[in-house]
Design a protein around this motif. Structure first.
Motif, mmCIF file in Angstrom:
data_model
loop_
_atom_site.group_PDB
_atom_site.id
_atom_site.type_symbol
_atom_site.label_atom_id
_atom_site.label_comp_id
_atom_site.label_asym_id
_atom_site.label_seq_id
_atom_site.Cartn_x
_atom_site.Cartn_y
_atom_site.Cartn_z
ATOM 1 N N ARG A 12 0.856 -1.193 0.000
ATOM 2 C CA ARG A 12 0.000 0.000 0.000
ATOM 3 C C ARG A 12 0.887 1.236 0.000
ATOM 4 N N PRO A 13 0.341 2.359 -0.460
ATOM 5 C CA PRO A 13 1.177 3.562 -0.491
ATOM 6 C C PRO A 13 1.325 4.189 0.896
ATOM 7 N N PHE A 135 1.108 17.396 -5.218
ATOM 8 C CA PHE A 135 0.328 16.542 -4.330
ATOM 9 C C PHE A 135 -0.764 15.817 -5.112
ATOM 10 N N ASP A 136 -1.402 16.513 -6.070
ATOM 11 C CA ASP A 136 -2.393 15.858 -6.934
ATOM 12 C C ASP A 136 -1.756 14.667 -7.646
ATOM 13 N N LEU A 137 -0.587 14.897 -8.215
ATOM 14 C CA LEU A 137 0.098 13.859 -8.985
ATOM 15 C C LEU A 137 0.504 12.692 -8.090
ATOM 16 N N LEU A 138 1.030 12.980 -6.907
ATOM 17 C CA LEU A 138 1.412 11.912 -5.976
ATOM 18 C C LEU A 138 0.201 11.063 -5.603
ATOM 19 N N TYR A 143 -2.551 5.902 -6.073
ATOM 20 C CA TYR A 143 -3.799 5.191 -6.317
ATOM 21 C C TYR A 143 -3.645 4.219 -7.484
ATOM 22 N N ALA A 144 -3.109 4.711 -8.584
ATOM 23 C CA ALA A 144 -2.944 3.880 -9.781
ATOM 24 C C ALA A 144 -1.913 2.769 -9.566
#
Length: 150
Positions: A12-13, A135-138, A143-144
């Motif tokens: 998990r991240p 932060f959006d990209l992280l 998630y992906a």
């Protein structure tokens, strides 16, 4: 060294960079990555990456010194207390809030980093038009990376 509180970042991240501890964004994510690295379960995540370094520089804490505290098994609250006691720069709550708010809004600023950002965005979420900040990209990459459909 086995830590009781080390997340398995191969499964998990880490926590989102948006999650705050003591008002600091990035800090909980950095602690997850540090603990996972100690337990050799960090996967593709790196402790003391450039984003982590921004936080460490802001408070004036050495990554290796913090790593030692994590290796001792300290929890989040204990680490925050240690940071507040040992930080080179004693930041006020207002300074922490402003810094964290600015960090949440950071975008790529030069051509090279914009190319990297846009390339990763195109790879993990090509149809998402709301990915603008780091932060959006992280968040969307985390998630992906663990099977989420974007």
């Amino acid at each position: 060294m086995a830590l009781n509180n080390a997340p398995d970042l191969t499964q998990r991240p880490p926590r989102s960079a948006r999650v705050r501890l003591g008002g600091y964004v990035i800090l909980p994510r950095m602690l997850d990555k540090g603990r996972a690295a100690i337990a050799k379960k960090n996967g593709e995540y790196n402790y003391a990456c450039p984003m982590d370094e921004r936080l460490l520089d802001f408070v004036g804490i050495d990554a290796k010194a913090l790593h030692k505290q994590l290796a001792a098994g300290k929890g989040d609250v204990e680490i925050l207390e240690w940071i507040n006691k040992n930080a080179k720069f004693k930041r006020t709550l207002v300074e922490v809030h402003v810094w964290s708010s600015l960090a949440e809004q950071r975008v790529p600023t030069d051509v090279e980093t914009r190319e990297f950002f846009n390339g990763l965005h195109a790879k993990v979420a090509p149809k998402r038009e709301d990915i603008a900040t780091w932060f959006d990209l992280l968040d969307v990459d985390d998630y992906a990376s663990f099977g989420g459909k974007v």
